[in-house]
Each structure stands twice: as C-alpha cells, then as structure tokens.
Scaffold this motif. Structure first.
Motif, PDB file in Angstrom:
ATOM      1  N   SER A   1       0.728  -1.290   0.010  1.00 14.24           N
ATOM      2  CA  SER A   1       0.039  -0.101   0.005  1.00 14.24           C
ATOM      3  C   SER A   1       0.754   1.271  -0.009  1.00 14.24           C
ATOM      4  N   ILE A   2       0.264   2.177  -0.665  1.00 16.03           N
ATOM      5  CA  ILE A   2       0.997   3.544  -0.827  1.00 16.03           C
ATOM      6  C   ILE A   2       0.658   4.298   0.408  1.00 16.03           C
ATOM      7  N   ASP A   3      -0.478   4.147   1.135  1.00 13.12           N
ATOM      8  CA  ASP A   3      -0.889   4.540   2.418  1.00 13.12           C
ATOM      9  C   ASP A   3      -0.039   4.134   3.629  1.00 13.12           C
ATOM     10  N   GLU A   4       0.334   2.840   3.159  1.00 12.83           N
ATOM     11  CA  GLU A   4       1.190   2.223   4.439  1.00 12.83           C
ATOM     12  C   GLU A   4       2.621   2.484   4.335  1.00 12.83           C
ATOM     13  N   GLY A   5       3.002   3.146   3.258  1.00 14.32           N
ATOM     14  CA  GLY A   5       4.354   3.714   2.767  1.00 14.32           C
ATOM     15  C   GLY A   5       5.129   2.264   2.320  1.00 14.32           C
TER      16      GLY A   5
END
Length: 294
Positions: free
Chosen positions: A257-261
């Motif tokens: 995930s992008i949100d999770e980096g």
C-alpha cells in the motif's frame, strides 16, 4: 573527450620497455602503439594499449580485435575493456549479439564530466577511467540493449550469486494466480518471497467473502491456498537457475500500500521498508528448514 592523457599513455609505453636499446621512430602515438603491438605479439598490455588508442579514435572493430588478442594472453589485462566488447554502433550492429546481464556503464564526449561542486558524488558515479556507472542492470539481446533492473535492487546470496529481482519476478508473474511478488535473499542461503495473489481468482477459487481480506493477520495461513500457490511456484521454478528459485514464501492478504508507505506512487516496492516491516515473517521463512540449492 575522455581520452586518456597522452602523458599517461607515454608512461605505459615506457613501462613496457624499461631496457629499450634502440629508439622507436613513429609519426604519432597511434603509430607508436601499433609498432609496439607488432613487435610484442605476446604482450597483453601492449596489445591492449594499441586497442585503447584505436578505441579513442572510434575505430571500434580494430580496437575489439586487439583487445581479444590481449585477452587470450591475460584475462585480467585492462579489465574495463570487458565492457567495451559490448559496444554496438551503426557500423558494427549485430542483431544476433547477446550477452549476460551486468551494470551498464558509458563513456564518451556526450557523457557528463561530473556533478557540479559535488566531488564525492562524482567519484562514486564516475571511475578513474571516466566510465559513468549508471546503476542500471542490462544485457544485450538480439543486438539491442535491454535495461532489466537497478543495481541497488540486486540480491547477492550467501554463495556470492547475483540474483536480479525484476526478471525473476516477471517469470513467476506468468502465473494467473499471482498479482505481485517481492523477492528476498540478500546474504541469505536461498530466495524467498512475499506473494500477492490475484484477488479475483482467489475469491472465485475458494469462494471467499470480503471479510476474509479484512482479517488482522497480514498473511494467509490457509493450507489449501498455500498449496494452490505452491503448485505454480514449483512448476515455474523449472525455468530458472537453481539459485534463483523461490524456496519458501508467504502469501500477503492484501497488496502493498502507498498509504502504508510500502510502495511509491509509481508502484515500486520500497525494499528496506518492506523488509523491516515484515522482518519477523521473513525470518520465519528461513527458520523452517528449507534446503538451499547453490
């Protein structure tokens, strides 16, 4: 031009003949290096020197011929020339030419001389022979240069074998069951992977409900699903060298995930972050008694 300074070449010539009894008469450095090479057909350094002079004049075919003769006598002589073998021009283009993967390095009048006011970065990127190290991994295939990976992504296993993740991952991605995978194995005895299954295929095959993908455990522990993925891993592994094959894996419930980096906006996995975040699961894969094949 990034040609070796004349003074440096003269030093090399002088070192070849410390006890020269008769002077060599030559019109220029090219003529001088040619005479030396002809008089010393069994001196690898003399042949390589002549090849270097020819190369600087863009006489690539003649330069390659001289270097190949030098290689027959000494495989270590002018090691940087191993890269020059792979040069292709309009005149020398060979659509059948192929070579093994390695770092792509370039040199010439069109290549930058360094980073402005950054001597440390310049020294890291450009070696003493003025070769610019691009950091790209590539190979020649059917006469054309293919960029296959980045050097920083390269995995070197415990036996010193180089594994280039992108081409290996692309082989495994032939499986319709797999959407994405992340190879691990730097300084380890074998390759492991975190696998992202194709959600639609997985749901359809095992009649899964959305709640399955909302469970807390980031990895799927269902043995039937693991065996289902393993069937393709074993089958596809036959297309790879033994040291490139996945020996153990974890199936991640949801994509990186992008949100999770975990990945960049361009969908590239952040290797260090993923390895640190899933360190415990990764170590488990190396503690399960899998036999390595070097």
């Amino acid at each position: 031009s990034n040609e070796m300074p004349l003074t440096e070449k003269v030093k090399i010539v002088a070192s070849l003949f410390p006890k020269l009894s008769e002077p060599i008469v030559a019109k220029n450095l090219t003529d001088l290096s040619k005479i030396i090479a002809e008089q010393n057909p069994k001196d690898a350094k003399a042949l390589a020197l002549y090849g270097d002079v020819l190369y600087q004049q863009n006489k690539l075919r003649e330069a390659l011929s001289q270097y190949q003769e030098a290689l027959k006598l000494n495989e270590q002589v002018y090691s940087v020339w191993e890269q020059i073998i792979n040069i292709q021009t309009h005149e020398t283009f060979n659509e059948e030419f192929e070579c093994a993967e390695g770092e792509v390095i370039v040199r010439g009048h069109c290549v930058m001389k360094g980073y402005f006011n950054k001597p440390a970065e310049t020294a890291e990127a450009i070696d003493k022979d003025m070769w610019f190290h691009t950091g790209d991994i590539g190979r020649f295939y059917k006469g054309n240069l293919q960029i296959t990976d980045r050097l920083k992504n390269m995995i070197v296993n415990a036996y010193g074998k180089n594994v280039y993740p992108t081409p290996v991952e692309n082989i495994y991605l032939k499986s319709p069951k797999i959407d994405q995978l992340f190879l691990i194995g730097d300084k380890r005895e074998f390759i492991t992977a975190i696998i992202i299954p194709n959600r639609e295929t997985l749901e359809e095959t095992f009649k899964l409900k959305p709640s399955f993908f909302e469970e807390a455990d980031p990895f799927i522990q269902n043995k039937e699903i693991i065996d289902w993925i393993e069937q393709d891993i074993k089958k596809i592994s036959n297309e790879l060298a033994k040291f490139e094959r996945i020996k153990n894996f974890k199936i991640k419930r949801n994509p990186f995930s992008i949100d999770e980096g975990e990945i960049t906006p361009t969908m590239k996995i952040k290797r260090r972050i993923v390895e640190k975040k899933y360190d415990e699961a990764i170590n488990e894969m190396y503690e399960e008694g899998v036999e390595a094949e070097s």
